[in-house]
Design an enzyme around this catalytic site. Structure first.
Site, mmCIF file in Angstrom:
data_model
loop_
_atom_site.group_PDB
_atom_site.id
_atom_site.type_symbol
_atom_site.label_atom_id
_atom_site.label_comp_id
_atom_site.label_asym_id
_atom_site.label_seq_id
_atom_site.Cartn_x
_atom_site.Cartn_y
_atom_site.Cartn_z
ATOM 1 N N HIS A 24 -12.959 14.157 19.978
ATOM 2 C CA HIS A 24 -12.946 12.832 20.619
ATOM 3 C C HIS A 24 -12.454 12.897 22.066
ATOM 4 C CE1 HIS A 24 -12.906 10.654 16.470
ATOM 5 N NE2 HIS A 24 -14.126 10.958 16.876
ATOM 6 N N ASP A 73 -5.420 13.415 15.257
ATOM 7 C CA ASP A 73 -5.639 12.102 14.648
ATOM 8 C C ASP A 73 -5.787 12.199 13.122
ATOM 9 O OD1 ASP A 73 -5.553 11.102 17.182
ATOM 10 O OD2 ASP A 73 -7.647 10.449 17.258
ATOM 11 N N HIS A 121 -1.149 10.281 18.854
ATOM 12 C CA HIS A 121 -0.951 8.939 19.424
ATOM 13 C C HIS A 121 0.439 8.407 19.090
ATOM 14 C CE1 HIS A 121 -5.211 7.921 20.487
ATOM 15 N NE2 HIS A 121 -5.466 8.822 19.553
ATOM 16 N N ASP A 130 -10.643 11.063 23.957
ATOM 17 C CA ASP A 130 -9.232 10.834 24.317
ATOM 18 C C ASP A 130 -8.356 12.068 24.043
ATOM 19 O OD1 ASP A 130 -9.772 10.016 21.549
ATOM 20 O OD2 ASP A 130 -7.692 9.346 21.459
ATOM 21 N N HIS A 131 -8.956 13.119 23.487
ATOM 22 C CA HIS A 131 -8.224 14.373 23.248
ATOM 23 C C HIS A 131 -8.739 15.527 24.105
ATOM 24 C CE1 HIS A 131 -6.039 12.770 19.683
ATOM 25 N NE2 HIS A 131 -7.023 11.878 19.819
ATOM 26 N N HIS A 181 -11.289 12.855 9.728
ATOM 27 C CA HIS A 181 -11.394 12.035 10.949
ATOM 28 C C HIS A 181 -12.600 12.529 11.756
ATOM 29 C CE1 HIS A 181 -9.940 9.586 14.291
ATOM 30 N NE2 HIS A 181 -10.082 10.627 15.084
ATOM 31 N N HIS A 231 -9.658 17.980 17.900
ATOM 32 C CA HIS A 231 -10.980 17.484 17.521
ATOM 33 C C HIS A 231 -11.717 17.015 18.765
ATOM 34 C CE1 HIS A 231 -8.551 13.807 17.559
ATOM 35 N NE2 HIS A 231 -9.635 13.044 17.446
#
Ligand SMILES: [Zn+2]
Ligand SMILES: [Zn+2]
Length: 255
Positions: A56, A130, A169, A58-59, A113, A54
């Site tokens: 975001h 996530d 995570h 942090d990915h 998400h 996805h």
């Protein structure tokens, strides 16, 4: 197919997929480039694919550096989330498949998400980003409980019990504290929490999990269990409402 964990940022995992009999490597969700490049350097292989669950940061944070470093890189994301990530070359939808070296990877669409969240399935291993965490699930940022229920119960829940779950995570210990607050009598939660504690004390991941294991201690996969439904004041006949109530409680939960 070997899978290697790469720690990125504070608690994210990127994964190297190393298909047998091929020199290709795919990386799933590179939140930052440097640790992934260090992990890659240990292999006589070339990075051919970046798989993004996805949009975001942090990915996807490491992506721009890879695009600059590796020409001909195939960057895969769902067509909806691809609109928010610079550098995607391969826009996919539910049930698409593509090849990494000798391995076939299947795309499972699991929006909630984010609207374009996907999971990647290859060789019995599922990369859930996530959407599904061990003992937990992702926040409903761009969707609702009906969508998350479909993702967890139908799309992911329809896979074989032994499917290995690789999450975005390392949240397992905190998730299990929430799970224990919902089902204090569930001994699987207690047993898994003590296992997770010793893994983390040794600096090891608590993943992969399996669908079978998650069904025994993850409240978000146990919405039809009367004890879970009762704990959130809902009926086990209405699992979507149970899921929504669990998510709301978890959002405010401080272990
Ligand atoms: Zn996210
Ligand atoms: Zn994340």
């Amino acid at each position: 197919m070997n899978v290697e964990f790469v720690n990125t940022l504070s608690d994210n995992y990127a994964y190297l997929l190393l298909p047998a009999g091929s020199d290709a490597v795919a990386v799933v969700d590179p939140g930052e480039a440097a640790p992934v490049l260090r992990a890659l350097a240990k292999h006589q292989r070339r990075l051919t694919h970046v798989l993004l669950t996805h949009h975001h940061f942090d990915h996807v944070g490491g992506l721009s550096e890879f695009v600059a470093t590796f020409p001909d890189l195939v960057v895969v994301a769902h067509e909806v989330d691809a609109a928010q990530v610079k550098g995607v070359t391969h826009r996919v939808v539910h049930d698409d498949t593509f090849i990494v070296g000798s391995a076939t990877v299947q795309v499972l669409s699991v929006p909630c998400h984010t609207r374009g969240h996907v999971a990647f399935l290859t060789a019995g291993k599922l990369f859930t980003g996530d959407t599904l965490f061990s003992a937990g699930c992702g926040r409903f940022f761009e969707g609702d409980a009906t969508q998350m229920f479909h993702a967890l119960d139908v799309v992911i829940g329809g896979l074989p019990e032994e499917t290995e779950i690789y999450c975005g995570h390392e949240y397992t210990e905190a998730n299990l504290r929430f799970a224990a607050s919902i089902e204090p009598g569930n001994l699987e939660i207690e047993a898994h929490a003590s296992w997770a504690r010793s893994r983390r004390a040794d600096g090891l991941p608590t993943l992969p999990s399996t669908l079978r294991a998650e069904r025994s201690f993850n409240p978000f996969l146990r919405t039809r269990v009367p004890a879970v439904a009762n704990a959130v004041g809902c009926s086990s006949e209405r699992p979507v409402e149970v899921l929504a109530a669990l998510r709301t409680l978890k959002d405010g939960f401080r272990a």
